[in-house]
Design a protein around this motif. Structure first.
Motif, short mmCIF file in Angstrom:
data_model
loop_
_atom_site.label_atom_id
_atom_site.label_comp_id
_atom_site.label_asym_id
_atom_site.label_seq_id
_atom_site.Cartn_x
_atom_site.Cartn_y
_atom_site.Cartn_z
N PRO A 83 26.20 105.49 64.78
CA PRO A 83 25.24 105.70 63.68
C PRO A 83 24.91 104.37 62.98
O PRO A 83 25.79 103.53 62.81
CB PRO A 83 25.98 106.65 62.73
N LYS A 84 23.64 104.23 62.62
CA LYS A 84 23.21 102.98 61.96
C LYS A 84 22.66 103.30 60.57
O LYS A 84 22.88 104.38 60.05
CB LYS A 84 22.11 102.33 62.82
N GLN A 85 21.93 102.36 60.02
CA GLN A 85 21.37 102.51 58.67
C GLN A 85 20.57 103.81 58.53
O GLN A 85 20.68 104.51 57.54
CB GLN A 85 20.44 101.33 58.38
N LYS A 86 19.75 104.08 59.53
CA LYS A 86 18.87 105.25 59.48
C LYS A 86 19.69 106.54 59.33
O LYS A 86 19.36 107.40 58.51
CB LYS A 86 18.05 105.28 60.78
N GLU A 87 20.75 106.64 60.11
CA GLU A 87 21.60 107.83 60.06
C GLU A 87 22.31 107.92 58.71
O GLU A 87 22.46 108.99 58.15
CB GLU A 87 22.64 107.80 61.19
N LYS A 88 22.73 106.76 58.21
CA LYS A 88 23.43 106.74 56.93
C LYS A 88 22.49 107.22 55.82
O LYS A 88 22.87 107.98 54.94
CB LYS A 88 23.92 105.32 56.64
N LYS A 89 21.24 106.76 55.91
CA LYS A 89 20.27 107.14 54.89
C LYS A 89 20.07 108.66 54.90
O LYS A 89 20.04 109.30 53.85
CB LYS A 89 18.94 106.42 55.17
N ALA A 90 19.94 109.21 56.09
CA ALA A 90 19.74 110.66 56.22
C ALA A 90 20.94 111.40 55.64
O ALA A 90 20.79 112.41 54.94
CB ALA A 90 19.55 111.03 57.68
N ALA A 91 22.16 110.88 55.90
CA ALA A 91 23.37 111.53 55.39
C ALA A 91 23.41 111.48 53.87
O ALA A 91 23.77 112.47 53.20
CB ALA A 91 24.60 110.86 55.99
N LEU A 92 23.03 110.34 53.31
CA LEU A 92 23.02 110.20 51.85
C LEU A 92 22.02 111.17 51.22
O LEU A 92 22.28 111.78 50.19
CB LEU A 92 22.70 108.76 51.44
N GLU A 93 20.86 111.29 51.87
CA GLU A 93 19.85 112.23 51.36
C GLU A 93 20.39 113.66 51.35
O GLU A 93 20.20 114.41 50.39
CB GLU A 93 18.58 112.16 52.22
N ALA A 94 21.07 114.02 52.44
CA ALA A 94 21.63 115.37 52.53
C ALA A 94 22.69 115.59 51.46
O ALA A 94 22.76 116.66 50.84
CB ALA A 94 22.22 115.61 53.92
N LEU A 95 23.50 114.56 51.23
CA LEU A 95 24.52 114.66 50.17
C LEU A 95 23.86 114.89 48.81
O LEU A 95 24.35 115.65 47.99
CB LEU A 95 25.35 113.38 50.13
#
Lengths: 257, 375
Positions: A124-136
Motif C-alpha cells: 500500500p502507498k500514499q493513495k491507499e493510506k489516504k483512502a483508509a484515512l477517509e474511511a476512518l
C-alpha cells in the motif's frame, strides 16, 4: 410460503439483481445448516437477515462469499459467479472472529481493505493510506488511527471493521452482526453509514438480531431458519405470521410506523 | 576460559566463530518465524514439527548408512512436513481440536523415531554412534557449510517475508476476510508453515528435537511484550533470538561441559522473564505500579471531594472542621490527609483541618468534571 416479487412494488429499486442464490445447501457435519436456499436480493436494498440462533445466518453470508464450500447450489453477483466479481463485494465479519490483541493499529487494519485491489506482493502507498484515512473519518475514528487495536472499545472495533469494508468501495456489503455488543451511539452511527451506503445505490446485507429495530433500520428482510421462510420488503412481509414461522413460537412484534 | 576470553577468541578462533555465527543465525531465523507461529496461536506447532522430524533422521540414516548432516536434515524435513500436514489434515477432517492433533502427531512420530534410534543402536554399524545428538543437539558439530546453509535459508526466508509481508499480516489477523479479498489463503499458509518447518529442521543439529520449540516461541513471546507493531515484533524477535544464540554459545564455551542447546534456550528464557516483568506497557512491574498509583490518586480525590462537601456547608470554605468528621468516610486514612497537606490542598491545625483555596477549587472542579461525565 409467501414469495414476494421484489421489483415492481417499490419504485426505488432498479429491478437489477445484486445477489442471486440458487439451491444453496450447506452442511458442517451431516446435518444441513442451510437447506435449498433460493434468494434474490435486488440492487440498492438495505436488507436484514433474521432468524434464531443456529438458523444459518452467518453461514449463508459465508457461503455466498466463498469462505465456506457449499454441498450444492450456486451464487451469482450481478449475474456472474462470485470469484469473478470479488471487487464488487465487501465483508464485515463478526467482531469476535479475530484476536484484537494482534500487534497492529487501527489505521493498519483499515488499510487491509485496500489489499484486495492491490493484489499480490504490491505494498500500500500514499493513495491507499489516504483512502483508509477517509474511511476512518467517515466512521468517526480518525482520532484513533494510531491506537493499538486492543485499546479500542467494542464499538470502536466494530467501526474499524466497518471502515475496512468502506475502503473497498464495493457495491455490495455483507455484514455479520455489526450491532452486536455496541452501545447506542455506535449503533446510530453505524446505521447512518448503512443508510448513506443505500442512498449511494449500494446493496447492504446485514445479519441482524434485534427484531424491534428491523422496521426502523431496514427496507428489505429475509427470514431464515435452515430454510428460507420469506424474503421481501419489510412493509409487506415483516409480520407476526412470518416471525412465528421463523422462530417457531408465537412471536409478536409491535410494528411502529 | 572465561567470558571475556571467549569474546576475544570469537573473532580469531575458527570453530568458535563458526558455532557462534551458526547459533546467532539460527536464533534470528527461528525468532522471526516464531512471531508468526505465536500470533497464529500455533505455539505448539514447533514442538510437534521438531519431534516429527526424528523418524526422518533415523530413516535417512538407515537408507544411506552415512551420517552426512545434509542427508539427515532432508530426512528430517520430509518427515517434519508429513507430520505438519497430517496435523492440518486431522484438524480439518475430524472434530479433534488442534492441541489434540498436535499432541497426537508429536508423540506418535517421536515414539516411532525413538524406536528407530534404539534399533539403529543395536546394529553392528560403527557409524551409528552419535545419532542421538539430534535429541538434545550439539552445537560443537556445526561446520562452515552448515552455517552457510542456515544463512542461505535465512536470506530466502527474509526475502519471502518482505515480498509477502502484507499477505502474511492479513492472514494472521483475519483469515476469512483474506479469502474474501481473493487471496489464496492456503498458499500463504503453506508458505509460512513450510518456512517454519525448514527453520526447525535446521536447528535440530544445534538445539535438538526436544528443546527446539523454545527457540521458536521464547524470542517471539519476549518481543511481543515490547511493541504493538508486527514489523517491530518480528525484528525484535530476530534480535532476541540471535543474542540468545551468541550468549548461549559464549556461556557454554566458557563453562566447560555445558551443553550449548539448553544454555541457548535458558538465555532465551531470561529474555522472556525480563520482558514479562520490565516491559513498560505490558510488563507486570509497571502494570502493578500504575495500578497502585491510580488507586492512590482515586483515594486522594475521593477524600478531597468528601472534605469539599463538608467545607461547602460553611460560608467560609476554609473554616476548620474536626478530623474526626473524616472518619465517617471509609477511604480515609491519616496518610491521605498528610498527602493533601503536602499538595497544599489542606492544612491541619491540631485536631482540625481546613481546605485551602487551591484545595477547594481543585475539589470543585473534580466534582464538576465527574458530574458532566455522568450526564
Amino acid at each position: 410460503m409467501k414469495e414476494q416479487s421484489q421489483n415492481k412494488k417499490t419504485p426505488n429499486y432498479s429491478g437489477v439483481l445484486a445477489v442471486k442464490v440458487d439451491d444453496l445447501t450447506v452442511a458442517y457435519n451431516y446435518k444441513p445448516v442451510l437447506w435449498d436456499i433460493d434468494l434474490e436480493i435486488p440492487e440498492g436494498v438495505l436488507m436484514a437477515i433474521v432468524g434464531p440462533n443456529g438458523a444459518g445466518k452467518s453461514t449463508l453470508i459465508k457461503s455466498i462469499l466463498g469462505i465456506l464450500k457449499p454441498i450444492a447450489g450456486s451464487v451469482s453477483i450481478y449475474g456472474k459467479p462470485y470469484n469473478k466479481q470479488r471487487k464488487l463485494v465487501a465483508y464485515v465479519p463478526q467482531k469476535g472472529s479475530v484476536d484484537w490483541d494482534f500487534p497492529t493499529t487501527a489505521l493498519d487494519v483499515v488499510m487491509m481493505g485496500t489489499y484486495g485491489s492491490l493484489g499480490w506482493i504490491k505494498r500500500p502507498k500514499q493513495k491507499e493510506k489516504k483512502a483508509a484515512l477517509e474511511a476512518l473519518e467517515k466512521v468517526g475514528m480518525l482520532a484513533f488511527k494510531s491506537r493499538q487495536i486492543s485499546q479500542l472499545s467494542g464499538g470502536q472495533q466494530q467501526r474499524i471493521f466497518l471502515a475496512r469494508a468502506l475502503v473497498q468501495n464495493a457495491s455490495i456489503y455483507f455484514m455479520d452482526e455489526p450491532f452486536q455488543g455496541v452501545d447506542a451511539t455506535t449503533e446510530i452511527a453505524i446505521i447512518n453509514i448503512l443508510k448513506e451506503l443505500r442512498k449511494a445505490g449500494k446493496t447492504v446485507i446485514v445479519v441482524h438480531h434485534d427484531l424491534q429495530t428491523v422496521p426502523e433500520y431496514f427496507d428489505w428482510v429475509t427470514f431464515l431458519n435452515v430454510k428460507k421462510i420469506a424474503t421481501g420488503p419489510v412493509k409487506d412481509i415483516f409480520n407476526d405470521d412470518n416471525l412465528t414461522k421463523t422462530y417457531g413460537i408465537n412471536y409478536k412484534v409491535s410494528i411502529q410506523e | 576460559m572465561d567470558i571475556t576470553e571467549y569474546f576475544k577468541l570469537v573473532f580469531s578462533d575458527y570453530t568458535l566463530r563458526t558455532i557462534t555465527l551458526g547459533t546467532a543465525i539460527l536464533g534470528a531465523v527461528t525468532g522471526m518465524l516464531g512471531s508468526f507461529a505465536v500470533l497464529r496461536k500455533q505455539s505448539l506447532l514447533g514442538d510437534a514439527i521438531s519431534h516429527a522430524a526424528l523418524p526422518g533422521i533415523a530413516i535417512a540414516f538407515l537408507i544411506t548408512g552415512a551420517k552426512d548432516t545434509n542427508t539427515l536434515l532432508i530426512g528430517a524435513l520430509v518427515s517434519g512436513l508429513i507430520g505438519t500436514f497430517w496435523i492440518r489434515g486431522i484438524i480439518t477432517k475430524t472434530h479433534l481440536k488442534s492441541d489434540t492433533a498436535l499432541g497426537l502427531i508429536l508423540s506418535l512420530f517421536f515414539g516411532f523415531g525413538m524406536l528407530l534410534l534404539t534399533f539403529i543402536q543395536k546394529q553392528p554399524n560403527a557409524n551409528q554412534a552419535g545419532l542421538d545428538k539430534y535429541l538434545f543437539g550439539q552445537a560443537a558439530t556445526l561446520v562452515e557449510s552448515d552455517v552457510w546453509l542456515m544463512a542461505i535459508v535465512t536470506g530466502v526466508c527474509l526475502l519471502v517475508l518482505l515480498l509477502f509481508w502484507k499477505e502474511f499480516k492479513i492472514l494472521l489477523f483475519d483469515a476469512d476476510y483474506t479469502k474474501t479479498l481473493g487471496f489464496n489463503t492456503k498458499f500463504i499458509d503453506v508458505l509460512i508453515t513450510s518456512f517454519i518447518v525448514l527453520a526447525i529442521v535446521l536447528g535440530l543439529q544445534t538445539v535438538g528435537v526436544v528443546l527446539m520449540s523454545a527457540m521458536l516461541l521464547a524470542p517471539a513471546a519476549a518481543a511481543r511484550q515490547w511493541t504493538n507493531s508486527l514489523s517491530t515484533m518480528v525484528f525484535l524477535a530476530a534480535v532476541f533470538g540471535a543474542f540468545s544464540g551468541v550468549f548461549g554459545t559464549a556461556i557454554s564455551a566458557s563453562q566447560n561441559n555445558l551443553s550449548t542447546g539448553p544454555v541457548i534456550v535458558l538465555v532465551a528464557a531470561v529474555f522472556v522473564v525480563f520482558s514479562f516483568i520490565f516491559s513498560p506497557s505490558r510488563g507486570l512491574l509497571f502494570k502493578q505500579i500504575r495500578f497502585i498509583k491510580n488507586r492512590r490518586d482515586l483515594e486522594l480525590h475521593k477524600t478531597l471531594s468528601f472534605m469539599y462537601h463538608i467545607a461547602e456547608t460553611h460560608e467560609n470554605t476554609s473554616h476548620p472542621h474536626a478530623i474526626k468528621l473524616l472518619n465517617n468516610f471509609q477511604g480515609f486514612t491519616k496518610k491521605t490527609l498528610q498527602k493533601l497537606v503536602e499538595k497544599n490542598y489542606a492544612t491541619i491545625d491540631g485536631s482540625k483541618w481546613s481546605l485551602t483555596d487551591l484545595g477547594f477549587k481543585t475539589a470543585k472542579n473534580l466534582y464538576n468534571k465527574q458530574e458532566t461525565k455522568n450526564e
